[in-house]
Write a protein that holds these residues in place. Sequence first.
Motif, PDB file in Angstrom:
ATOM      1  N   HIS A 103       2.316  -8.634  -4.169  1.00 45.45           N
ATOM      2  CA  HIS A 103       1.816  -7.662  -3.292  1.00 45.45           C
ATOM      3  C   HIS A 103       2.716  -6.948  -2.600  1.00 45.45           C
ATOM      4  O   HIS A 103       3.688  -7.342  -1.805  1.00 45.45           O
ATOM      5  CB  HIS A 103       0.859  -8.580  -2.356  1.00 45.45           C
ATOM      6  CG  HIS A 103      -0.006  -7.681  -1.354  1.00 45.45           C
ATOM      7  ND1 HIS A 103      -1.233  -7.670  -1.188  1.00 45.45           N
ATOM      8  CD2 HIS A 103       0.559  -6.638  -0.659  1.00 45.45           C
ATOM      9  CE1 HIS A 103      -1.510  -6.645  -0.412  1.00 45.45           C
ATOM     10  NE2 HIS A 103      -0.703  -6.175   0.288  1.00 45.45           N
ATOM     11  N   ALA A 261      -0.247  -2.980  -4.246  1.00 47.52           N
ATOM     12  CA  ALA A 261      -1.459  -3.066  -3.863  1.00 47.52           C
ATOM     13  C   ALA A 261      -2.054  -1.814  -3.054  1.00 47.52           C
ATOM     14  O   ALA A 261      -2.658  -1.931  -1.847  1.00 47.52           O
ATOM     15  CB  ALA A 261      -1.408  -4.051  -2.654  1.00 47.52           C
ATOM     16  N   LYS A 318      -8.362  -2.226  -5.250  1.00 47.27           N
ATOM     17  CA  LYS A 318      -8.001  -2.736  -3.890  1.00 47.27           C
ATOM     18  C   LYS A 318      -9.247  -2.134  -2.853  1.00 47.27           C
ATOM     19  O   LYS A 318      -9.573  -1.171  -2.988  1.00 47.27           O
ATOM     20  CB  LYS A 318      -6.824  -2.296  -3.395  1.00 47.27           C
ATOM     21  CG  LYS A 318      -6.362  -2.475  -2.084  1.00 47.27           C
ATOM     22  CD  LYS A 318      -5.599  -4.029  -1.894  1.00 47.27           C
ATOM     23  CE  LYS A 318      -5.277  -4.461  -0.537  1.00 47.27           C
ATOM     24  NZ  LYS A 318      -4.061  -3.658   0.130  1.00 47.27           N
ATOM     25  N   ASP A 476       4.505  -8.283   0.778  1.00 46.06           N
ATOM     26  CA  ASP A 476       4.009  -7.075   1.321  1.00 46.06           C
ATOM     27  C   ASP A 476       4.646  -5.909   1.629  1.00 46.06           C
ATOM     28  O   ASP A 476       4.895  -5.356   2.693  1.00 46.06           O
ATOM     29  CB  ASP A 476       3.027  -7.352   2.390  1.00 46.06           C
ATOM     30  CG  ASP A 476       2.023  -6.428   2.801  1.00 46.06           C
ATOM     31  OD1 ASP A 476       1.789  -5.305   2.004  1.00 46.06           O
ATOM     32  OD2 ASP A 476       1.231  -6.591   3.935  1.00 46.06           O
TER      33      ASP A 476
END
Length: 589
Positions: A103, A261, A318, A476
Amino acid sequence: MAPSPLVRWGSLISAIVAVVLAYSYQQQHPFLFSDVGHALSVYCYSSVRTHDGQQPSADCFSVQDGAFAGVWARDSDQAPLGVKEAHVTVSDGHVIPGLWDGHGHLLQYGEFLHSVDLFGSQSLDEVRHRIKAYLAANPEAGTEKHWLRGVGWDQSAFGRMPTADDIEQDDQLKGIFMMLDRIDVHCAWVSQSVLNLLPDEIPNVPGGEIIRDPGPGVFCDNAMDMIMDLWPKPGAQQKTQAVLSAMRELNKVGLVGMHDAGVTAENARLYSELASSSPDWTVRVYGMLECAKRNTFCPEDAPVMSHQDAKFTLRSVKLFADGALGSWGSAMLEPYTDHPWTSGSLLINASALTQVTKSWASKGFQVNIHAIGDLANRNAIDAFQAALEQQCGRDGDHHHLAECQSRHRFRIEHSQIIHPDDQKRIHAMGIIPSIQPTHATSDMKYAEQRLGPERTRSEAYRMKSLLDTNPVLGSDFPVEPPNPFQGIYAAVTRKSPHTGLGPDPETPSKGWHTEEALSLDEALLGFTRNVAYGAFLEHSAGIIRRGSFADWVVLDEPLEDMNVEKIRTLKVRETWVGGRRVYSRDEEA
Ligand SMILES: *[C@@H]1O[C@H](CO)[C@@H](O)[C@H](O)[C@H]1NC(C)=O
Ligand SMILES: [Zn+2]
């Protein structure tokens, strides 16, 4: 004269037989075909960790056409015939399969590399200082056409929310156009010149927040859209530069692939073009489509793309159930312990989330829902259950749904705070949690204040207890640095990879809720096998086995022999993608 049908069939059959024989011969002796234009290379290392259950370790492998052609132990009789004739590279390094980040945000990371880095800034003065240093190096930034961008500020370091005035009052910064993202990218701080582009009376936005105290300048969640609409978007050339810069940095830390993502349809087209044309596209990208309007069904915008060798794939979408914990934006079943007047907010209600999930599932899309709070996670699981029942029928037990889920592979992005009842449902249906171990160690400073001890203990930042559902691990980035070794360290120790310390100053060497820590093997599989599975790539990525992508990372020492404290600062020696070396530490120096 035309040959008789019999003759034609005869020659066709013998041609097929010849191809089949040649193929099976090549499977056994792949190197022998190296002289027909597809050179075979052989590499031998001090050790090779494969993640292949049939052959967990090896010393050598051969590579042809970007894939592994054979894997064997040095002195075994598995070494294919003729290896001596092939070009053999011998190295004292130790190999692991190429790592994936489950991600991240590729373009945003690239933009971050070309913007002001505000991570760790301790005061408004320090922010202004970093902006000035950036402007000195990038004098073109800060104009109406080219706003100054940055990311990484956190109001908890300032003692209050920042304002446009904090910039405008500085003579050197007065008048600049600027937009700075909060550390979690859920709020944007803008300058007075940007505020001037908005109407005088700014209406409130559902699912968003416009900060007005101590003054205007910060816009959160859905309220960021009005700023994004004004921001002069970078062109294809600027984006290309950002993406390729990002890939170089990712290769440096051992990443060969990533799940993006949130890719707009426009960016998906750009990625697709670059993936097939640019030699500098050195990271395999698995994209999650993000519709122009958040949380909608936009199949007309969604070209299903699949490139050779998974250089870029788009078959997932997403959705966003809620905001972030740091800004009390995540949607909770019960109020926050430190803000008892609120339990956060959903970005989409439960029935609408179920509806949009079912619509995407019916088109064959993998659905990946951002969910942080326990209410958001419950809604995501409800939506997945409804979509699985739609796809595979209602009359079944959880086993039936789990079998259905193994084909759809729905995922919860972040899956941070989950009620024990819903954790059971995740296990039963096999829903894939997508977890960022460094979020746990960044949030450990304040999570317990937000949640209280009981929710922290039973619901928050699970890793070990979700292990049976193949958790996908990631960072992330740019929210956290992309280095997967920092993620592995955080997963194994539950301590900050930046300091090596746990949350309690009294017992700093103790990790945070280590009952949820993973073993080294489990963490490494989270960044390889599980990320591949989460992208339907388990047969070709995250593993060193004949036929899989020739992606690997060379380390100086075997990971399993290393003192765990060394992992957080580990530097990879080389990274290889598709049989090509894309990073070498020696050449960098
Ligand atoms: C949920 O949201 C949808 C779309 O915004 C709206 O039409 C619907 O009335 C909402 N349902 C509930 C129960 O609030
Ligand atoms: Zn993200």
